[in-house]
Each structure stands twice: as C-alpha cells, then as structure tokens.
Design an enzyme around this catalytic site. Structure first.
Site, mmCIF file in Angstrom:
data_model
loop_
_atom_site.group_PDB
_atom_site.id
_atom_site.type_symbol
_atom_site.label_atom_id
_atom_site.label_comp_id
_atom_site.label_asym_id
_atom_site.label_seq_id
_atom_site.Cartn_x
_atom_site.Cartn_y
_atom_site.Cartn_z
ATOM 1 N N GLY A 94 0.825 -1.201 0.000
ATOM 2 C CA GLY A 94 0.000 0.000 0.000
ATOM 3 C C GLY A 94 0.858 1.249 0.000
ATOM 4 N N CYS A 95 0.325 2.334 0.503
ATOM 5 C CA CYS A 95 1.045 3.609 0.533
ATOM 6 C C CYS A 95 2.369 3.456 1.280
ATOM 7 C CB CYS A 95 0.186 4.681 1.197
ATOM 8 S SG CYS A 95 1.007 6.282 1.335
ATOM 9 N N PHE A 96 3.455 3.865 0.652
ATOM 10 C CA PHE A 96 4.763 3.654 1.267
ATOM 11 C C PHE A 96 5.043 4.559 2.463
ATOM 12 C CE2 PHE A 96 6.453 5.780 -2.909
ATOM 13 C CZ PHE A 96 5.894 6.995 -2.569
ATOM 14 N N TRP A 97 4.274 5.606 2.655
ATOM 15 C CA TRP A 97 4.525 6.505 3.789
ATOM 16 C C TRP A 97 4.438 5.772 5.120
ATOM 17 C CZ3 TRP A 97 0.685 10.839 1.913
ATOM 18 C CH2 TRP A 97 1.233 11.491 0.785
ATOM 19 N N GLU A 138 4.187 0.921 -5.235
ATOM 20 C CA GLU A 138 4.873 1.703 -4.214
ATOM 21 C C GLU A 138 5.516 0.708 -3.254
ATOM 22 O OE1 GLU A 138 2.742 4.734 -2.193
ATOM 23 O OE2 GLU A 138 1.911 5.640 -4.012
#
Length: 263
Positions: A94-97, A138
């Site tokens: 998912g979102c790499f943040w 990502e």
C-alpha cells in the site's frame, strides 16, 4: 561524506571500556548526505560497539578513521565494518509513507527508503505511478542488519502493517500501485516468503486468501526526496493524521520490544 574537519575537532568521543571488557564504544558524528544533519550513532557489535550508518554509498572506509585512533584500532574498525551482515528487503504493502515510517523505528534496520518497483517505465515519477499505467508498485526498500533482525522478522512486521488479502488496494487506496508484493533479492528470500505465506494460510490468520505476489526485484527506483520520512516531516497532512498515525500507533504497541530506544 564524513566531515573530517569535525573529526579533527575531536567529535569522536573518548573510548569507553565496558565492565565485561569485551566491548568498546565510540561515537562518530556523520553527515547525512541528503539533509546535512549531524547525528551520533552507537550500536552493539560482537567485539566493538559501532554502527556507522552510510547514506552515501561512496563514503570510503578510510573516512571512518582518523589520526585520533591508533592504526591497530583503525584496522579492527574496518574489519568489523566489512563484516556487518547488511541485507536488503523490498516490500509493497500500500502507501509507502506508513511502511517506511514503521520500519525506520525498528531496531536492526539501517534505513528504509520509499521507492517504486515492478514496472516497465524507467525512473517513473510519483504522478506517473499513481496513474497505474507504469506497472510499478509503491515499495519500501529496507536495509537491515541480519545479525540483529532476520528476514523472517522483517516479513512478520510487513504482514502486520497491511492487509495481504486485498487485491490491488489497501483500504481506500485503489490501484495496482498499491498491491501487496514481496520483491525477493535471492532464492533464500523467495523461499522464506513462500514459507510465511503458507503458514499464514494454514493458520487462517486472515479470513480471505492472501494475494501477496512473490516476484524477483526488478526496475527499482528511489522515490522523490520529499517522500522520504514523509510522515515524520508532514504529521499535519490529513492522510497522515487519519490513516498513517493510527497504524503506526498500533504497530508500536504490538512490536514495542523490537523498536529502537529513540523510536
């Protein structure tokens, strides 16, 4: 690169011999090649406590030693540094943040970098990846000390940070760029990934089938600089506050024993 001027000004702390006489500790101030920040690092090793985190791969081993250290100790430091068992894991969840922020708090992780992997286009931009047209996911590329934390433990943390049963999405983030994937770097990593997914499936940890891909790492690129340490630098961002922060809080509670003391 390490700043020799600072070293000359004795930013290397005095040698400290521990009670058991087996460990020697020293601190080295180093410059983060991207952000110009100076930090002090201490980490445990078998014979010497040291951990010089190199963000600039061109840093020479000679730069790690200076005239303040005896030739014998310099040689031991170099041998110890070369013996460091650093390995790399590349993971998409998912979102790499969120994934990057979590791994950067884990003991044994040298660094976690947000990036893109698995696509066709060379050196894609974030905007291009977000369209889903480049084929990239990502990812977070985790450099870790395998003597401190195993690849298996890295995967256990990875599976705790996302839902591996969601195909081409994580929550409201939808698209192939948000797919769950393990990009292995060698056959041993591939085997470990297959093993843990088989165990997750057998133990029915998730009610739905795991859809995590296991593929050889390919076409990896670091994400843009502003994505690195994104949550740390942008806690007021609405997505960070509503999605990333709760995940990280839960992660830190679950893996409290694996976190660095400064996490």
């Amino acid at each position: 690169m390490l700043n020799k001027t600072l070293i000359a000004k004795k930013t290397i702390s005095p040698m400290q011999t521990w009670k058991n006489k087996k460990y020697i500790a020293f601190a080295v101030h180093y410059q983060h090649s991207c952000r110009g920040q100076f930090k002090t690092v201490l980490s445990r090793r078998t014979l010497f406590l040291f951990n010089i985190r190199l963000y600039d791969k061109k840093t020479r081993l000679d730069d790690l030693c200076c005239d303040l250290l005896t030739p014998t100790l310099q040689a031991k430091i170099k041998r110890g540094f070369i013996m460091a068992n650093l390995q790399v894991a590349t993971l998409a969840g998912g979102c790499f943040w969120c994934i990057e922020s979590a791994f950067n708090t884990v003991e044994g992780v040298e660094k976690a970098i947000s990036g893109y992997a698995g696509g066709e286009k060379a050196d894609p931009t974030y905007e291009e990846v977000c369209t889903g047209s480049t084929g990239h996911a990502e990812v977070v590329q985790v450099t870790f000390d395998a003597d401190n934390i195993s690849y298996r433990e890295i995967l256990e943390i990875f599976f705790a940070l996302h839902d591996p049963t969601q195909l081409n999405r994580q929550g409201n983030d939808v698209g192939t760029q948000y797919r769950s994937a393990i990009f292995y770097h060698d056959d041993a990593q591939k085997a470990e990934a297959e093993k843990i997914i088989a165990q997750i499936t057998e133990e029915e940890i998730w009610p739905d089938p795991v859809v995590t891909e296991i593929v050889a790492v390919n076409n990896y690129y670091d994400a843009e600089d502003y994505h690195q340490d994104y949550f740390k630098n942008n806690p007021q961002n609405q997505y960070c506050a509503m999605v990333v922060a709760p995940k990280l809080a839960k992660f830190k509670k679950t893996f409290a024993s694996r976190l660095r003391s400064d996490a």
